[in-house]
Design a protein around this motif. Structure first.
Motif, PDB file in Angstrom:
ATOM      1  N   PRO A   1       0.827  -1.190   0.000  1.00 44.38           N
ATOM      2  CA  PRO A   1       0.000   0.000   0.000  1.00 44.38           C
ATOM      3  C   PRO A   1       0.871   1.254   0.000  1.00 44.38           C
ATOM      4  CG  PRO A   1       0.150  -0.859   2.215  1.00 44.38           C
ATOM      5  CD  PRO A   1       0.915  -1.798   1.326  1.00 44.38           C
ATOM      6  N   PRO A   2       0.331   2.395  -0.436  1.00 42.22           N
ATOM      7  CA  PRO A   2       1.113   3.629  -0.404  1.00 42.22           C
ATOM      8  C   PRO A   2       1.436   4.007   1.041  1.00 42.22           C
ATOM      9  CG  PRO A   2      -1.150   4.055  -1.099  1.00 42.22           C
ATOM     10  CD  PRO A   2      -0.996   2.582  -0.971  1.00 42.22           C
ATOM     11  N   MET A   3       2.688   4.401   1.268  1.00 42.52           N
ATOM     12  CA  MET A   3       3.131   4.704   2.629  1.00 42.52           C
ATOM     13  C   MET A   3       3.866   6.035   2.665  1.00 42.52           C
ATOM     14  SD  MET A   3       4.424   1.048   4.092  1.00 42.52           S
ATOM     15  CE  MET A   3       6.012   1.286   3.429  1.00 42.52           C
ATOM     16  N   PRO A   4       3.982   6.628   3.847  1.00 44.50           N
ATOM     17  CA  PRO A   4       4.764   7.860   3.970  1.00 44.50           C
ATOM     18  C   PRO A   4       6.256   7.555   3.815  1.00 44.50           C
ATOM     19  CG  PRO A   4       4.079   7.095   6.125  1.00 44.50           C
ATOM     20  CD  PRO A   4       3.408   6.210   5.122  1.00 44.50           C
ATOM     21  N   SER A   5       7.024   8.552   3.456  1.00 43.92           N
ATOM     22  CA  SER A   5       8.465   8.352   3.324  1.00 43.92           C
ATOM     23  C   SER A   5       9.158   8.437   4.671  1.00 43.92           C
ATOM     24  CB  SER A   5       9.069   9.383   2.372  1.00 43.92           C
ATOM     25  OG  SER A   5       8.846  10.682   2.871  1.00 43.92           O
ATOM     26  N   CYS A   6       8.463   8.989   5.664  1.00 43.88           N
ATOM     27  CA  CYS A   6       9.104   9.230   6.954  1.00 43.88           C
ATOM     28  C   CYS A   6       8.064   9.235   8.070  1.00 43.88           C
ATOM     29  CB  CYS A   6       9.805  10.580   6.883  1.00 43.88           C
ATOM     30  SG  CYS A   6      10.702  11.021   8.353  1.00 43.88           S
ATOM     31  N   LEU A   7       8.447   8.716   9.230  1.00 41.35           N
ATOM     32  CA  LEU A   7       7.643   8.845  10.446  1.00 41.35           C
ATOM     33  C   LEU A   7       8.411   9.756  11.393  1.00 41.35           C
ATOM     34  CD1 LEU A   7       6.550   5.168  11.192  1.00 41.35           C
ATOM     35  CD2 LEU A   7       5.179   6.972  10.186  1.00 41.35           C
ATOM     36  N   GLU A   8       7.738  10.761  11.924  1.00 41.29           N
ATOM     37  CA  GLU A   8       8.390  11.717  12.830  1.00 41.29           C
ATOM     38  C   GLU A   8       7.555  11.900  14.085  1.00 41.29           C
ATOM     39  OE1 GLU A   8      10.761  14.850  10.153  1.00 41.29           O
ATOM     40  OE2 GLU A   8       8.582  14.966   9.943  1.00 41.29           O
ATOM     41  N   ALA A   9       8.245  12.099  15.193  1.00 38.52           N
ATOM     42  CA  ALA A   9       7.589  12.407  16.458  1.00 38.52           C
ATOM     43  C   ALA A   9       8.381  13.513  17.136  1.00 38.52           C
ATOM     44  CB  ALA A   9       7.522  11.178  17.350  1.00 38.52           C
ATOM     45  N   THR A  10       7.692  14.524  17.617  1.00 39.18           N
ATOM     46  CA  THR A  10       8.338  15.676  18.247  1.00 39.18           C
ATOM     47  C   THR A  10       7.561  16.046  19.507  1.00 39.18           C
ATOM     48  OG1 THR A  10       9.011  16.511  16.092  1.00 39.18           O
ATOM     49  CG2 THR A  10       9.090  18.063  17.920  1.00 39.18           C
ATOM     50  N   ALA A  11       8.295  16.419  20.532  1.00 41.61           N
ATOM     51  CA  ALA A  11       7.659  16.926  21.760  1.00 41.61           C
ATOM     52  C   ALA A  11       8.530  18.036  22.322  1.00 41.61           C
ATOM     53  CB  ALA A  11       7.495  15.821  22.780  1.00 41.61           C
ATOM     54  N   LYS A  12       7.878  19.070  22.863  1.00 43.89           N
ATOM     55  CA  LYS A  12       8.571  20.197  23.466  1.00 43.89           C
ATOM     56  C   LYS A  12       7.990  20.443  24.843  1.00 43.89           C
ATOM     57  CE  LYS A  12       9.425  22.632  19.153  1.00 43.89           C
ATOM     58  NZ  LYS A  12       9.298  23.887  18.445  1.00 43.89           N
TER      59      LYS A  12
END
Length: 145
Positions: free
Chosen positions: A131-142
């Protein structure tokens, strides 16, 4: 009349079976991706939350201490598929930012060299680009400290 309908069930099976298998495969791939995303977000959330115990009045260098607290916490809870999370947390004078990124394709995460790369589910199996997928997984917290 019965003679003309022989093989109709086999033909329906031949047409529908690949579609059903591909839907099950897509559900499994997306389940893994969502699991990775949630685990990454939990890791960065907990790493930034660990800084909340810092008392700025008693620390000699609050910025360095905040970055150290976040990085130690990140190293303890980082998901296995990330690998090394060195440098994932940075502090400035008022806040700590933790970021994790996983490149799922060779194009990476938008020029972010600090991202780790994992074996993409796109490279597995015989479905090619499905299936089509994202090129990147990102997680950010501040968090402000």
């Amino acid at each position: 009349m019965i003679r003309k309908e022989r093989g109709a069930v086999a033909l329906e099976f031949l047409v529908l079976f690949p579609m059903i298998i591909s839907l099950i495969y897509a559900a499994g791939v997306y389940g893994v991706l969502f699991s990775w995303q949630v685990r990454m977000q939990i890791a960065v959330d907990r790493a930034t939350a660990s800084v909340m115990s810092l008392d700025r009045n008693t620390a000699d260098d609050p910025k360095a201490k905040a970055e150290e607290l976040a990085q130690v916490s990140m190293n303890e809870i980082v998901p296995d598929f990330i690998g090394n999370a060195a440098g994932a947390c940075e502090a400035d004078e008022s806040q700590v930012t933790c970021k994790l990124a996983v490149a799922l394709m060779e194009s990476g995460c938008g020029g972010n060299d600090s991202s780790s790369s994992v074996a993409s589910p796109r490279q597995l199996g015989f479905f090619g680009g499905f299936p089509p997928m994202p090129s990147c997984l990102e997680a950010t917290a501040k968090v402000a400290y």
